[in-house]
Scaffold this active site. Structure first.
Site, short mmCIF file in Angstrom:
data_model
loop_
_atom_site.label_atom_id
_atom_site.label_comp_id
_atom_site.label_asym_id
_atom_site.label_seq_id
_atom_site.Cartn_x
_atom_site.Cartn_y
_atom_site.Cartn_z
N LYS A 11 0.81 -1.22 0.00
CA LYS A 11 0.00 0.00 0.00
C LYS A 11 0.85 1.29 0.00
O LYS A 11 2.06 1.24 0.26
CB LYS A 11 -0.93 -0.01 1.21
CG LYS A 11 -1.98 -1.12 1.16
CD LYS A 11 -2.87 -1.06 2.38
CE LYS A 11 -3.96 -2.11 2.35
NZ LYS A 11 -4.84 -2.01 3.53
N TYR A 51 -12.46 -2.14 -4.45
CA TYR A 51 -12.98 -2.19 -3.08
C TYR A 51 -14.50 -2.05 -3.03
O TYR A 51 -15.07 -1.76 -1.97
CB TYR A 51 -12.31 -1.12 -2.20
CG TYR A 51 -10.88 -1.45 -1.88
CD1 TYR A 51 -10.56 -2.45 -0.97
CD2 TYR A 51 -9.82 -0.79 -2.51
CE1 TYR A 51 -9.25 -2.78 -0.68
CE2 TYR A 51 -8.50 -1.11 -2.22
CZ TYR A 51 -8.23 -2.11 -1.30
OH TYR A 51 -6.92 -2.43 -1.02
N PHE A 59 -16.17 3.55 5.99
CA PHE A 59 -14.76 3.82 5.71
C PHE A 59 -14.42 3.78 4.22
O PHE A 59 -13.28 4.04 3.83
CB PHE A 59 -13.85 2.83 6.45
CG PHE A 59 -14.07 1.39 6.10
CD1 PHE A 59 -13.50 0.83 4.96
CD2 PHE A 59 -14.85 0.57 6.91
CE1 PHE A 59 -13.69 -0.51 4.63
CE2 PHE A 59 -15.06 -0.77 6.59
CZ PHE A 59 -14.47 -1.30 5.44
N ARG A 87 -1.51 -14.37 4.68
CA ARG A 87 -2.23 -13.71 5.77
C ARG A 87 -1.46 -13.84 7.10
O ARG A 87 -1.46 -12.92 7.91
CB ARG A 87 -3.65 -14.23 5.85
CG ARG A 87 -4.42 -13.85 4.54
CD ARG A 87 -5.86 -14.21 4.56
NE ARG A 87 -6.65 -13.35 5.41
CZ ARG A 87 -6.98 -12.08 5.13
NH1 ARG A 87 -6.58 -11.51 4.02
NH2 ARG A 87 -7.73 -11.39 5.97
N THR A 93 -5.20 -7.27 10.74
CA THR A 93 -5.49 -5.98 10.10
C THR A 93 -5.13 -4.82 11.01
O THR A 93 -4.54 -3.84 10.57
CB THR A 93 -6.99 -5.91 9.72
OG1 THR A 93 -7.28 -7.00 8.84
CG2 THR A 93 -7.33 -4.60 9.05
N ARG A 104 2.55 -6.19 9.36
CA ARG A 104 1.76 -5.11 9.95
C ARG A 104 2.28 -4.69 11.32
O ARG A 104 2.23 -3.51 11.67
CB ARG A 104 0.29 -5.51 10.00
CG ARG A 104 -0.31 -5.51 8.58
CD ARG A 104 -1.71 -6.00 8.56
NE ARG A 104 -2.33 -5.84 7.25
CZ ARG A 104 -3.32 -6.60 6.79
NH1 ARG A 104 -3.81 -7.56 7.56
NH2 ARG A 104 -3.82 -6.39 5.60
N ASN A 114 -2.01 0.12 6.82
CA ASN A 114 -1.42 -1.09 7.40
C ASN A 114 -0.48 -1.82 6.44
O ASN A 114 -0.23 -3.00 6.59
CB ASN A 114 -2.50 -2.01 7.95
CG ASN A 114 -3.45 -2.53 6.89
OD1 ASN A 114 -3.20 -2.41 5.69
ND2 ASN A 114 -4.55 -3.12 7.32
N HIS A 117 -2.17 -5.50 1.58
CA HIS A 117 -3.47 -6.14 1.37
C HIS A 117 -3.18 -7.54 0.87
O HIS A 117 -2.25 -7.76 0.11
CB HIS A 117 -4.28 -5.38 0.32
CG HIS A 117 -5.42 -6.19 -0.24
ND1 HIS A 117 -6.68 -6.17 0.32
CD2 HIS A 117 -5.49 -7.06 -1.29
CE1 HIS A 117 -7.48 -6.99 -0.37
NE2 HIS A 117 -6.77 -7.53 -1.35
N GLU A 128 -9.34 -11.09 -7.67
CA GLU A 128 -8.43 -9.97 -7.48
C GLU A 128 -7.24 -10.04 -8.43
O GLU A 128 -6.80 -9.01 -8.96
CB GLU A 128 -7.97 -9.91 -6.02
CG GLU A 128 -9.08 -9.51 -5.07
CD GLU A 128 -8.66 -9.42 -3.62
OE1 GLU A 128 -9.42 -8.84 -2.84
OE2 GLU A 128 -7.55 -9.91 -3.26
#
Length: 140
Positions: A11, A51, A59, A87, A93, A104, A114, A117, A128
């Protein structure tokens, strides 16, 4: 165990701080291979579409604004149980709840910023990956 592919996004908060290499080292050290990668600046339309599942959540607009605030690194990771493994490597998260040694925990600035993704399931991963990559771009 099955070899899987999953989407990973580094990100804007992480690309701004030049953490791409450190984050990718964690994926690779964790047994995942990068089989596709590109650095892009998402448009508002792309972020809103990607998204879209969160469109009705409070949000959503902040998430879209954040994701277009700087470049991201889109990549496809491959390996044994890649979705779950990714993950685990990313961590929770909320960085306050993330385990020591996770991306993270080490690099996130907040719940929103964070750093990464990752797809949450096989069907999501397929959607995705196809959103951002043509099949010819996946080189494993």
């Amino acid at each position: 165990m099955a070899v899987e592919r999953t989407l990973s996004i580094i990100k804007p908060d992480a690309t701004r701080r030049n953490l791409t290499g450190k984050i990718n080292a964690k994926f690779e050290d964790g047994g995942l291979r990068i089989v596709a990668q590109k650095r892009v600046q998402l448009s508002k339309a792309q972020a809103e579409q990607f998204y879209g599942v969160h469109r009705e959540r409070p949000f959503f607009n902040d998430l879209v604004s954040f994701m277009i605030s700087g470049p991201v690194v889109l990549q496809v990771l491959e390996g044994e149980n890649a979705i779950a493994r990714n993950r685990e490597i990313m961590g929770a998260t909320n960085p306050a709840n993330a385990a020591e040694g996770t991306i993270r925990k080490e690099f996130a600035e907040s719940i929103e910023a964070n750093s990464v993704h990752g797809s949450d399931a096989a069907d999501t991963a397929a959607q995705e990956i196809a959103f951002f990559f043509a099949g010819i771009e996946l080189v494993g």
